[in-house]
Write an enzyme that holds these catalytic residues in place. Structure first.
Site, PDB file in Angstrom:
ATOM      1  N   HIS A 281      -6.424  16.412   8.982  1.00  0.00           N
ATOM      2  CA  HIS A 281      -5.710  15.186   8.635  1.00  0.00           C
ATOM      3  C   HIS A 281      -6.239  14.548   7.349  1.00  0.00           C
ATOM      4  CE1 HIS A 281      -3.193  11.706   9.700  1.00  0.00           C
ATOM      5  NE2 HIS A 281      -4.194  10.928   9.330  1.00  0.00           N
TER       6      HIS A 281
ATOM      7  N   CYS B 297      -1.410  10.704  14.840  1.00  0.00           N
ATOM      8  CA  CYS B 297      -0.622  11.413  13.822  1.00  0.00           C
ATOM      9  C   CYS B 297       0.272  12.467  14.472  1.00  0.00           C
ATOM     10  CB  CYS B 297      -1.577  12.066  12.821  1.00  0.00           C
ATOM     11  SG  CYS B 297      -0.762  13.273  11.763  1.00  0.00           S
TER      12      CYS B 297
ATOM     13  N   SER C 130       5.558   9.114   4.590  1.00  0.00           N
ATOM     14  CA  SER C 130       5.296   8.200   5.704  1.00  0.00           C
ATOM     15  C   SER C 130       4.098   8.629   6.552  1.00  0.00           C
ATOM     16  CB  SER C 130       6.551   8.055   6.571  1.00  0.00           C
ATOM     17  OG  SER C 130       7.149   9.305   6.814  1.00  0.00           O
TER      18      SER C 130
ATOM     19  N   CYS D 234      -0.929  16.207  13.511  1.00  0.00           N
ATOM     20  CA  CYS D 234      -2.205  16.802  13.906  1.00  0.00           C
ATOM     21  C   CYS D 234      -2.005  17.737  15.113  1.00  0.00           C
ATOM     22  CB  CYS D 234      -3.205  15.698  14.260  1.00  0.00           C
ATOM     23  SG  CYS D 234      -4.031  14.979  12.813  1.00  0.00           S
TER      24      CYS D 234
HETATM   25  O1  LIG Z   1      11.285  12.695   5.402  1.00  0.00           O
HETATM   26  P1  LIG Z   1      10.322  11.579   5.122  1.00  0.00           P
HETATM   27  O2  LIG Z   1       9.032  12.042   4.535  1.00  0.00           O
HETATM   28  O3  LIG Z   1      10.130  10.658   6.294  1.00  0.00           O
HETATM   29  O4  LIG Z   1      11.061  10.677   4.015  1.00  0.00           O
HETATM   30  C1  LIG Z   1      10.857  10.764   2.641  1.00  0.00           C
HETATM   31  O5  LIG Z   1      11.366  11.977   2.088  1.00  0.00           O
HETATM   32  C2  LIG Z   1      12.773  12.169   2.170  1.00  0.00           C
HETATM   33  C3  LIG Z   1      13.115  13.444   1.433  1.00  0.00           C
HETATM   34  O6  LIG Z   1      12.620  13.428   0.109  1.00  0.00           O
HETATM   35  C4  LIG Z   1      13.534  10.976   1.592  1.00  0.00           C
HETATM   36  O7  LIG Z   1      14.911  11.119   1.867  1.00  0.00           O
HETATM   37  C5  LIG Z   1      13.045   9.654   2.180  1.00  0.00           C
HETATM   38  O8  LIG Z   1      13.666   8.564   1.520  1.00  0.00           O
HETATM   39  C6  LIG Z   1      11.532   9.568   2.007  1.00  0.00           C
HETATM   40  O9  LIG Z   1      11.041   8.371   2.567  1.00  0.00           O
END
Ligand SMILES: O=P(O)(O)O[C@H]1O[C@H](CO)[C@@H](O)[C@H](O)[C@H]1O
Ligand SMILES: O=P(O)(O)O[C@H]1O[C@H](CO)[C@@H](O)[C@H](O)[C@H]1O
Lengths: 348, 348
Positions: free
Chosen positions: A115, A52, A163, A55
């Site tokens: 985590h 991660c 993500s 972390c």
């Molecule tokens: O920045 P991250 O968490 O990778 O991405 C996420 O949040 C962002 C901000 O809300 C968005 O633009 C992305 O589409 C989403 O997948």
């Protein structure tokens, strides 16, 4: 006293913060669902995951090593959507092609080194530390004189595009006002000009009297399903005092914000016995832009789930092309959330 | 000549149809994706499915039996979000709680008896039959004097909340203007008042000269990625003539609409070698509301996919709370779609 008496009739309600309406179809909540069912996210994460990038002590995309942090940790997003070295350029061809460069700073904020936790599973004192950090970051970013708006938010759950399940949020700040903020500026200004009180001060006063959409209340905050909620279990946390931004909260208010955050997110998790996904974020006054007595700090929660941990509401088709639409009423949603336990289903 | 020269700089572009902007972060398209990956829908459907409520001769939720239709088939949605017997009621408490009943008719339209097809896989003559039916339905619904707006749309793909893979669309009509239409009314009216030409007539003329965002063109229509596209592969089909609504199209234009629809949806399927999901729908002038010379018929396509058949763009967090945001530029998206074959990847 209860607000509406339209029975089961389809109707629209106005979002007073944006001036835009939402279509409510109460009679439609019996509709069977034969469409896509989401995967349930695995729920047995380790307290520390060596792979991660959030972390402690792990390596990030840009090669940096995270410190062995004990509370929370902030850094500039390795894949920032906005950059601080963008030079100002404007473009306008015949009012048809209109563009302008945008400058900003995007940060990531890990809520805890653990985590395996999420906000509702964290101790209230640890949530308070997150609130403190939000305030500190807000204050620091507002010292950057070209920044006009600071968006503090969290995407929770894979279904919300998050993500990495490590509990974290983001802060995007920029040199112009985003569209949703522009709308709320207009609406709050109009009301303040007319009544010399903030729109949300009067709104929560009325809601506290009616009680039908209130979820929780403490000395400094109220959480509720707004009258115009578009997402099935959309909620708002509103400060009782008309504070323009998070910098204005005192110690007691920060404690109370941590408390109501823990309550609301715990109810959410208990609703479908799942780690409840959402996008949440604060709306607050523009910065480096004079006084904004019309602005009243609040936090929106936009959760996608509709009937269970795996069946969500799709804001598609009619909603994208024409108008947001919902089936269950805000009043029913508020009642369900009120009926949820305030002890987390996973805690013993 | 090419439009912008901002290089890789983050910038905002104005959607001239709504007046709202979108944030473009071209430098960010290299961002790796570690988040949710969608299931690939199974692709081996039978031509007839005895359990499908849209297939000919099958029974629907309300007990009705579908006719043994040979082309396309329309019926009132068994779970309509709007009902035609809703009586007019208004509610306004202190400008804080504002609501109004909404009356409407929601229809479902099966594009073909064949359960296993989709628009791009249908013969052009069968797509023409769908266009004819859209026109006929539009004309009939506009005879209902209380209807002010008719939204014709399609949700395609489970990822877009489509609960049945049988090729079909919907028509929701109602007695007030939905929010997205209100915005387009304001913007088109402003431009028309100033120039006595429609906004989109001038816009597509300029785009046809620039060529960088055009996908296809025939005698009557052009398809393109709009300068302000928010979804990665968002497109628009615009009529060359400033026609207010689908009722205004003649035989030749309906043929040409079927042709460009087949081309665009085929390119979409070929892009990631998958049945490309989207929400699509026409925007057109209000009905029973006088003449609307400022209105110019067009059709939006909002597809969610970003990098592959299984990785989509999440419009969450910053996007929900602040401003729509995209990574790849509209110009890159247009080029990719232009480079896609016009023969469907599944056809021999
Ligand atoms: O920045 P991250 O968490 O990778 O991405 C996420 O949040 C962002 C901000 O809300 C968005 O633009 C992305 O589409 C989403 O997948
Ligand atoms: O009517 P359907 O296809 O069952 O439902 C779908 O389209 C509707 C109109 O866009 C949306 O309100 C629903 O959320 C979506 O799941």
């Amino acid at each position: 006293q209860s607000t509406l008496n339209f029975g089961d009739s389809p109707h629209t309600r106005v979002n007073i913060l944006t001036g835009e309406k939402v279509l409510v179809s109460p009679h439609r909540s019996k509709r069977p669902w034969q469409g896509q069912v989401e995967d349930l996210p695995g729920d047995d994460r380790p307290a520390y995951d060596p792979k991660c990038y959030l972390c402690p002590t792990n390596k990030r995309a840009d090669g940096d090593i995270n410190p062995d942090y004990k509370e929370s940790f902030v850094f500039v997003n390795d894949f920032s959507a906005l950059l601080k070295d963008t030079s100002q350029q404007e473009f306008n061809e015949d009012e048809l092609f209109i563009a302008e460069t945008e400058k900003g700073i995007c940060k990531v904020i890990a809520f805890t080194p653990r985590h395996d936790l999420t906000l509702p599973e964290m101790e209230q004192s640890a949530i308070k530390a997150v609130v403190d950090l939000w305030q500190k970051e807000f204050e620091e970013l507002s010292k950057v004189e070209w920044i006009r708006y600071i968006q503090i938010f969290e995407n929770k759950g894979a279904i919300m595009g998050c993500s990495n399940p490590h509990p974290h949020g983001q802060i995007w700040s920029q040199n112009h006002l985003p569209v949703e903020i522009q709308k709320e500026c207009v609406q709050q200004q109009k009301y303040f000009d007319k009544y010399q009180r903030t729109l949300l001060a009067d709104y929560i006063k009325a809601e506290l009297k009616k009680e039908e959409r209130i979820i929780d209340e403490n000395d400094s905050f109220v959480s509720l399903v707004p009258f115009w909620a578009a997402w099935p279990y959309e909620t708002m946390i509103v400060s009782k005092r008309a504070v323009q931004n998070i910098a204005g909260f005192d110690e007691k208010e920060k404690e109370d914000l941590a408390a109501i955050l823990k309550l609301l997110t715990t109810r959410y998790d208990n609703l479908f016995k799942t780690s409840f996904p959402y996008s949440a974020g604060m709306h607050q006054a523009p910065v480096n832009d004079g006084d904004h007595p019309e602005w009243h700090w609040h936090m929106h929660f936009y959760p996608p789930l509709l009937r269970s941990a795996t069946v969500k509401k799709f804001m598609v088709g009619y909603e994208m092309l024409a108008n947001p639409q919902r089936d269950i009423t805000p009043e029913v949603a508020a009642e369900q959330l009120r009926n949820c336990a305030t002890k987390h289903y996973k805690s013993k």
